[in-house]
Design an enzyme around this catalytic site. Structure first.
Site, PDB file in Angstrom:
ATOM      1  N   ARG A 152       0.811  -1.215   0.000  1.00 38.11           N
ATOM      2  CA  ARG A 152       0.000   0.000   0.000  1.00 38.11           C
ATOM      3  C   ARG A 152       0.848   1.270   0.000  1.00 38.11           C
ATOM      4  NH1 ARG A 152      -1.930   2.329   4.525  1.00 38.11           N
ATOM      5  NH2 ARG A 152      -1.928   0.369   5.697  1.00 38.11           N
TER       6      ARG A 152
ATOM      7  N   TYR B 276     -14.920  16.931 -17.182  1.00 35.75           N
ATOM      8  CA  TYR B 276     -15.368  15.582 -16.866  1.00 35.75           C
ATOM      9  C   TYR B 276     -16.391  15.633 -15.728  1.00 35.75           C
ATOM     10  CZ  TYR B 276     -15.242  10.761 -15.251  1.00 35.75           C
ATOM     11  OH  TYR B 276     -15.597   9.504 -14.853  1.00 35.75           O
TER      12      TYR B 276
ATOM     13  N   ASP C 140      -5.503  18.451 -16.255  1.00 41.82           N
ATOM     14  CA  ASP C 140      -5.898  17.109 -16.690  1.00 41.82           C
ATOM     15  C   ASP C 140      -5.418  16.947 -18.128  1.00 41.82           C
ATOM     16  OD1 ASP C 140      -7.205  14.865 -17.694  1.00 41.82           O
ATOM     17  OD2 ASP C 140      -9.031  15.215 -16.540  1.00 41.82           O
TER      18      ASP C 140
ATOM     19  N   LYS D  60      -7.074   5.270 -19.872  1.00 43.01           N
ATOM     20  CA  LYS D  60      -7.363   5.660 -21.245  1.00 43.01           C
ATOM     21  C   LYS D  60      -6.183   5.367 -22.171  1.00 43.01           C
ATOM     22  CE  LYS D  60     -11.286   7.234 -19.536  1.00 43.01           C
ATOM     23  NZ  LYS D  60     -11.116   7.267 -18.059  1.00 43.01           N
TER      24      LYS D  60
END
Length: 377
Positions: free
Chosen positions: A48, A100, A172, A197
């Protein structure tokens, strides 16, 4: 300077020191051996916090964006939330009016619980951006080209506005990728990606990333938040995204070529009211995009004459392109954004967003042409 095509192949891809394997190994371990008092045998303790496969990916992402450090996350939304929620209580953030949906909902529903407020503004209107600044504005969040209307913002100008106000500029860069646009070189402090993406590139892995211009206190705050909240990327997902990095420049060149051809065809079709693609000279942001991008990307949107019903007829008549959400894969995807966004949709009812894939351009053009012709008929 090493060109980005070469960086993409080699960054994070050094042969394995133990075996000489050219393909990077996947380390699936969740825990790592340490000494009786927690002394780390090889620099790792628990997945983690960090792990070798994720480290390779983060090194590659930092190199491609030209940043000092990168952090990988389980999704683009996890990366976005970590960055914004790491701002101080009482911070104000400017976000794009076209963006978005996840960012808009995060700003409306979740950030206020952390004492963080947002204001939506047209990032292409620099006067409007300046007017929207408040004494407590700590970040400007840009998205260029924007989702889904492909609006373009001047990154260098926004960086100047942000820094002059003592704020950070985040960008972004999912639609453009570092192959086409390098926000950090234009003055941004932080770049966000949904690596699901184009980095993944095959519609089979989910991930997100933040790339920092500096390994500074803000980076450390976000790292600590990721560690404690557990918004990590699984090693196998990190490996798949790292694999995708190697072919990213080649794929982006093909995406751009196909998107340009499709945009030009759509712009000339009588059933199309408008085409949003920065590569068209008629796009209002074309000049800015040409200045800060090396090519114009694989995303476009179109507005169909006849409103929602006509747009849905076109989407339903497509035979090669697939009606599905997401973007950046080898297959061409189409979605009616207003339907996907739901009851509080801001996207126009007649708009279809297109992620242009890697098929032969001639086949794509024929598919969209027949679907549009059917709508007109």
């Amino acid at each position: 300077m090493t060109r980005i095509e070469t960086l993409a192949v080699h960054a994070g891809g050094e042969p394995d020191a133990a075996t000489g394997a050219v393909s990077p190994p996947i380390h699936l371990a969740t825990t790592f051996r340490h000494g009786p008092a927690g002394e780390r045998a090889a620099g790792y303790e628990y997945q983690r916090e960090s792990n070798p496969t994720q480290d390779r990916l983060e090194a590659a992402l930092a190199a491609l964006e030209g940043g000092e450090a990168a952090l990988a996350f389980g999704s683009g939304m996890a990366a976005m939330a970590a960055a914004l929620e790491s701002l101080p209580n009482g911070a104000h953030v400017l976000i794009p009016s076209d963006c978005y949906t996840g960012l808009r909902v995060l700003g409306a529903e979740f950030l206020p619980q952390r004492g963080i407020t947002t204001t939506a503004v047209d990032m292409g209107d620099l006067a409007a951006v300046r007017a929207a600044l408040r004494p407590d504005t700590r970040m400007i969040w840009a998205e260029t080209p924007s989702n889904p209307q492909l609006r373009v913002a001047d990154i260098a100008a926004l960086a100047g506005i942000a820094h002059g106000h003592g704020a950070l500029l985040a960008c972004d860069n999912t639609f453009a990728t570092p192959v086409l646009q390098r926000p950090l070189a234009l003055g941004a402090d932080l770049v966000m990606h949904s690596t699901t993406k184009y980095f993944g590139g095959h519609s089979d892995v989910m991930g997100g990333a933040l790339v920092f211009a500096r390994r500074d206190a803000f980076h450390d705050t976000v790292f600590h938040r990721r560690h404690l909240t557990g918004a990590i990327l699984a090693p196998f997902s990190a490996w798949l995204i790292l694999r995708g990095c190697r072919s990213l420049p080649a794929r982006m060149a093909w995406h751009c070529r196909n998107a340009r051809a499709l945009a030009e065809m759509l712009a000339a079709h009588p059933a199309v009211a408008a085409v949003h693609y920065p590569g068209l000279a008629t796009h209002p942001g074309h000049d800015v995009a040409a200045r800060q991008m090396s090519d114009f990307g694989g995303m476009l949107s179109l507005r169909v004459k006849g409103g929602r019903a006509a747009a849905l007829r076109v989407a339903g008549a497509l035979k090669l392109a697939i009606n599905a959400t997401s973007l950046g894969g080898p297959e061409t995807l189409v979605e009616h954004r207003a339907s996907i966004e739901g009851a509080n949709a801001l996207s126009p009812d007649d708009l279809l967003r297109v992620s242009v894939g890697l098929e032969a351009a001639e086949d794509l053009l024929a598919d969209f042409r027949q679907a549009l012709d059917a709508a007109v008929a």
